[in-house]
Design an enzyme around this catalytic site. Structure first.
Site, PDB file in Angstrom:
ATOM      1  N   CYS A  37       6.612  -2.165   0.723  1.00 42.56           N
ATOM      2  CA  CYS A  37       6.872  -1.768   2.108  1.00 42.56           C
ATOM      3  C   CYS A  37       8.271  -2.188   2.545  1.00 42.56           C
ATOM      4  O   CYS A  37       8.609  -2.104   3.721  1.00 42.56           O
ATOM      5  CB  CYS A  37       5.822  -2.360   3.046  1.00 42.56           C
ATOM      6  N   ASP A  52      -5.813 -13.471  -2.836  1.00 45.29           N
ATOM      7  CA  ASP A  52      -5.141 -13.350  -1.545  1.00 45.29           C
ATOM      8  C   ASP A  52      -5.171 -14.719  -0.881  1.00 45.29           C
ATOM      9  O   ASP A  52      -6.077 -15.523  -1.148  1.00 45.29           O
ATOM     10  CB  ASP A  52      -5.848 -12.317  -0.659  1.00 45.29           C
ATOM     11  N   GLN A  79      -3.732  -1.427   5.671  1.00 44.43           N
ATOM     12  CA  GLN A  79      -2.637  -0.570   6.097  1.00 44.43           C
ATOM     13  C   GLN A  79      -2.901  -0.021   7.494  1.00 44.43           C
ATOM     14  O   GLN A  79      -4.034   0.311   7.845  1.00 44.43           O
ATOM     15  CB  GLN A  79      -2.469   0.597   5.114  1.00 44.43           C
ATOM     16  N   CYS A 129       1.831   4.549  24.082  1.00 44.69           N
ATOM     17  CA  CYS A 129       2.663   4.562  22.872  1.00 44.69           C
ATOM     18  C   CYS A 129       2.444   5.853  22.089  1.00 44.69           C
ATOM     19  O   CYS A 129       1.311   6.233  21.799  1.00 44.69           O
ATOM     20  CB  CYS A 129       2.327   3.356  22.006  1.00 44.69           C
ATOM     21  N   ASP A 147       1.117  -5.379  -4.512  1.00 44.56           N
ATOM     22  CA  ASP A 147       1.375  -4.845  -3.170  1.00 44.56           C
ATOM     23  C   ASP A 147       1.763  -6.027  -2.289  1.00 44.56           C
ATOM     24  O   ASP A 147       0.978  -6.480  -1.455  1.00 44.56           O
ATOM     25  CB  ASP A 147       0.125  -4.137  -2.644  1.00 44.56           C
TER      26      ASP A 147
END
Length: 457
Positions: A408, A333, A283, A162, A381
């Site tokens: 994102c 979270d 990330q 890749c 985020d």
């Protein structure tokens, strides 16, 4: 609409859409053509006709864009992972500003025509940047293959080299495929077979440490595979097992067990180190994450007196960038392992002004506010789905004076801004290319509470 499936038409491409496809008009009908570029004259074949638009496949380019380049990946036309490798990289960066504008134009948050959208911050060398690999595993005539699904399908495309994946993670994945075949371990099949479904491999850029998760649909003995892997790759520090028995598109099941090695690996961003457990979010482009967090810190304009709320905190990485500069940090979270990591990371850094809880932001923040807590600065985020409606309602009821939204997904960002701009002013949007050669971009949005609004007490 005078169009039918398999009809062949000429088309002039006017712009690129939010998924990287070329867009043109045929007799006032919107046509989407993957692989076509702005300014090109193409010949295409209709593949699908909808109420207000049609989709087509590219057959021939009659007039080529001067920004078209040869993709550097051998499976680019088959694999659904990248969408823009045929566009010169500097023009990809311009495109990523444009998709922010497209999303804003669609949702029309207050004052969007005048938002400052800053030029996309790109990479000097935009290849092999993905530090996390998540490949599907399938068996074909006794041979084990791993890779990604072709766009819009469940047809596996084998990927062995890749262009955007870290080289070591790809090498380890290739070895995993060979070992699964060598030891004849059962491989998952959507129709009938239980076995190995997916393999996740993550590399910490700062330490070079590797972490693996085997996602399986039944319990397996991976001892021989593990022994061979750790003998061959001393960089491996964690090998875990996740069991997902459901027939679902979700990758992971609820429980993850460490089979071999340490519970975490060590990564570093800005000036601090932190731990990552196998399921914790981080990330996938460590190099650009440095830039992303620098921009988030810059946008919040720290004075030192802030009580910062870090929604969707993960392992605490964004919040930890602020922790030594503010009065307090609170985060939450839904993944317990991530919160455990966040607590450990704060303790390792000697921080005493942090507090983390497991749960949904939309549930925990209202509870904190009910108990008298008030944030003076907010960082969000969220996942690609954007902000939950309950969390949005809480933010609008108790808006901190300043806010940074890290996104994102340009569409859910623009949607959320339609609500947030009731009390906030958008100062600027900074686009950051976390995902070169794809149609996705990351954005840091600086928001300030409007002065004419009543101060909360």
């Amino acid at each position: 609409m005078n169009l039918s499936v398999k009809q062949k038409i000429p088309l002039k491409i006017k712009r690129l859409g939010i998924n990287g496809e070329g867009i043109g008009f045929y007799k006032k009908t919107l046509i989407f053509v993957p692989g076509a570029l702005q300014g090109e004259d193409v010949f295409c074949q209709i593949t699908s006709v909808k109420k207000n638009f049609a989709e087509a496949k590219l057959l021939k380019i009659n007039k080529k864009s001067k920004f078209r380049v040869k993709p550097a990946c051998s499976v680019y036309d088959l694999c659904g992972g990248c969408q823009l490798m045929h566009l010169r990289y500097d023009k990809q960066l311009v495109y990523k500003e444009d998709i922010i504008r497209q999303a804003l134009k669609k949702f029309k948050p207050k004052g969007y025509e005048h938002y400052e959208i800053r030029p996309t911050i790109g990479m000097t060398d935009p290849k092999h940047y993905r530090a996390k690999l998540q490949f599907q595993v399938r068996s074909f005539s006794g041979s084990v293959m791993s890779g990604l699904y072709a766009a819009g399908s469940h047809r596996l495309i084998a990927v062995e080299d890749c262009f955007v994946q870290d080289k070591l993670t790809q090498q380890v994945m290739n070895t995993v495929s060979r070992l699964l075949e060598k030891y004849r371990l059962p491989i998952y099949n959507e129709r009938r077979s239980a076995g190995v479904r997916t393999v996740m491999i993550r590399k910490a850029q700062a330490t070079g440490q590797l972490q693996l998760i085997f996602i399986v649909s039944k319990t397996l003995d991976l001892t021989e595979v593990i022994n061979d892997l750790v003998d061959q790759y001393p960089e491996i520090k964690t090998i875990a097992l996740n069991i997902n028995t459901r027939k679902t598109s979700e990758i992971y099941g609820e429980k993850t067990i460490v089979l071999w090695g340490e519970d975490t690996i060590e990564e570093e961003v800005l000036d601090y180190r932190f731990e990552l457990s196998p399921r914790a979010f981080y990330q996938l482009n460590p190099q650009q994450t440095q830039i992303l967090y620098q921009e988030a810190v810059k946008a919040l304009e720290i004075t030192g007196e802030e009580d910062v709320l870090d929604a969707y905190c993960g392992v605490g990485t964004i919040g930890l960038a602020f922790a030594r500069k503010v009065k307090s940090i609170r985060g939450m979270d839904i993944i317990p392992e991530a919160i455990a990591d966040a607590k450990r990371n704060a303790e390792r850094l000697g921080l005493t002004n942090t507090h983390y809880e497991v749960g949904k932001a939309e549930d925990i923040i209202p509870k904190w506010y009910k108990n008298g807590y008030r944030a003076t600065a907010l960082i969000v985020d969220p996942p690609r789905t954007g902000l939950d409606s309950k969390l949005l309602a809480t933010i609008l009821r108790f808006p901190p004076p300043k806010m940074v939204y890290v996104s994102c997904n340009t569409s859910t960002l623009a949607r959320d801004l339609t609500k947030l701009t009731a009390v906030y002013q958008v100062k600027y949007i900074q686009s950051i290319d976390m995902f070169p050669h794809t149609s996705r971009t990351e954005a840091v949005v600086k928001l300030e509470k409007k002065q004419n609004k009543k101060q909360d007490t």
